[in-house]
Scaffold this active site. Structure first.
Site, PDB file in Angstrom:
ATOM      1  N   ASP A 154     -11.097   2.257  -0.962  1.00  0.00           N
ATOM      2  CA  ASP A 154     -10.158   3.145  -0.262  1.00  0.00           C
ATOM      3  C   ASP A 154     -10.905   4.041   0.730  1.00  0.00           C
ATOM      4  O   ASP A 154     -10.526   5.189   0.958  1.00  0.00           O
ATOM      5  CB  ASP A 154      -9.320   4.001  -1.229  1.00  0.00           C
ATOM      6  CG  ASP A 154      -7.919   4.292  -0.698  1.00  0.00           C
ATOM      7  OD1 ASP A 154      -7.620   3.912   0.451  1.00  0.00           O
ATOM      8  OD2 ASP A 154      -7.121   4.900  -1.435  1.00  0.00           O
ATOM      9  N   HIS A 167       0.854  -1.199   0.000  1.00  0.00           N
ATOM     10  CA  HIS A 167       0.000   0.000   0.000  1.00  0.00           C
ATOM     11  C   HIS A 167       0.888   1.246   0.000  1.00  0.00           C
ATOM     12  O   HIS A 167       1.984   1.235   0.556  1.00  0.00           O
ATOM     13  CB  HIS A 167      -0.895  -0.042   1.251  1.00  0.00           C
ATOM     14  CG  HIS A 167      -1.864   1.085   1.332  1.00  0.00           C
ATOM     15  ND1 HIS A 167      -1.502   2.336   1.800  1.00  0.00           N
ATOM     16  CD2 HIS A 167      -3.176   1.161   1.000  1.00  0.00           C
ATOM     17  CE1 HIS A 167      -2.577   3.122   1.741  1.00  0.00           C
ATOM     18  NE2 HIS A 167      -3.598   2.441   1.265  1.00  0.00           N
TER      19      HIS A 167
HETATM   20 MN    MN Z   1      -5.585   3.213   0.788  1.00  0.00          MN
END
Ligand code: MN
Length: 369
Positions: A330, A207
């Site tokens: 997200d 990430h």
């Molecule tokens: Mn993220």
């Protein structure tokens, strides 16, 4: 073709059945309806312990570009909208999931996670966060799964924590927020982590976080170090380092996940393949068994997080195929409903949509079907 009464009734009963299952339906091109299980794979959260440690960290000096995010997200009192959303598991998060027809969040500790703390603190914060998140997963196994954190800068202890969370909590994957104190995982001193992930058959989600200090300066103006650009440059660079560093020759079954449609790499693969042999002949990069793009196709999956563009999705489908793309929102940094609209309306087959929405996540993250 005109709809007769029987077709209409069939459609309605399919919709009702889907509703009874708690899911939702999407109209298909042929006038029917299809129920998709929607598993969102890059959904952020945090814990009170991590917030407390972030607040302490914010008091001191640090050259890290992430300090801006740490200070703006974790310090303000009352909490920012984002911090409130990160700390919430079962209240607003579930309500918004229900309203947007999102079945499941695969939770992970919000970036930069534990990677701003010294190794001892990072290890203990990772363990307590993993245990707390596992409690929420256990309470609502239909709504939550998780990616476990660990301290990459303590590789042997990281490998033990990886084994522990798989044994104790049946965790289906891990997350690392790119560099740790400006170091990248192509350095073999970190490879106990890859060895563990490969042996446990669990992927590592690589990430983003803000660029490391060595590449920081040009990103410091215009807020370019953020999700707008710096995250992708940092994380795409990290992923390419892993390929060129021979990680996937050493660990051929290791699987990595990149968010944001592959952090720009799918677009660059042909150029990387073109230049790699030239640089190899000049003795500037090590020998690899395959072309760089072959590793990308074999050892990486990508997710759609925050990249809600059908053109990009279709491009990535031609590069990677539907078995290597997963849906992600997200949250809370991106909204749920637009992410659902993006995928529901994607001009791709229902079979591919089902893989991207849930089938790949179930397979890769060991989520019960
Ligand atoms: Mn993220």
């Amino acid at each position: 073709m005109p709809l007769d009464r029987r077709t209409l009734l069939g459609t309605w009963s399919a919709m009702l059945a889907a509703g009874a299952l708690g899911g939702s339906t999407v109209a298909t091109a042929t006038g029917g309806t299809t129920r998709f299980r929607r598993i969102a794979t890059e959904e952020a959260c945090t814990t009170p312990d991590v917030v407390e440690a972030m607040r302490a960290l914010a008091q001191g000096p640090s050259p890290s570009l992430d300090m801006g995010l740490v200070r703006s997200t974790y310090v303000p009192n009352p909490p920012t909208r984002w911090l409130a959303a990160l700390l919430d598991f079962e209240s607003e998060r579930l309500k918004i999931m229900d309203a947007a027809n999102v079945d499941m969040h695969v939770l992970s500790l919000s970036s930069p996670g534990v990677q701003m703390f010294d190794a001892d603190l990072a290890c203990s914060l990772a363990t307590s966060a993993n245990d707390l998140m596992a409690d929420y997963v256990r309470r609502r196994p239909q709504r939550f799964a998780m990616l476990a954190s660990f301290a990459p800068h303590a590789p042997e202890r990281a490998a033990k924590e990886m084994q522990r969370v798989v044994d104790a909590h049946k965790v289906g994957g891990f997350i690392i927020n790119s560099h740790t104190f400006n170091e990248y995982l192509d350095d073999p001193k970190f490879w106990a982590i890859f060895e563990a992930a490969e042996a446990l058959q669990r992927p590592i989600y690589l990430h983003p976080r803000q660029p490391s200090e060595g590449m920081a300066v040009p990103f410091m103006e215009y807020s370019m170090s953020s999700a707008m650009w710096g995250f992708a440059v940092e994380t795409g660079t990290h992923a390419l380092r892993l390929i060129l560093g021979g990680v996937f020759d050493r660990f051929p079954k290791l699987q990595l996940v990149l968010g944001h449609m592959g952090e720009g790499l799918p677009y660059y693969l042909t150029r990387i393949d073109h230049w790699y042999p030239i640089l190899f002949r000049e003795g500037r990069v090590a020998r690899l068994k395959m072309r760089p793009s072959d590793y990308f196709r074999r050892n990486f999956l990508i997710t759609t997080s925050g990249m809600e563009t059908h053109d990009v999705l279709q491009f990535c489908l031609t590069i990677l195929g539907a078995d290597r793309i997963m849906w992600a929102i997200d949250y809370p940094f991106e909204d749920m409903a637009p992410a659902v609209r993006f995928m529901d309306s994607a001009p791709i087959s229902d079979a591919d949509k089902a893989r991207i929405y849930s089938g790949n996540a179930e397979r890769v993250f060991h989520i019960a079907t």
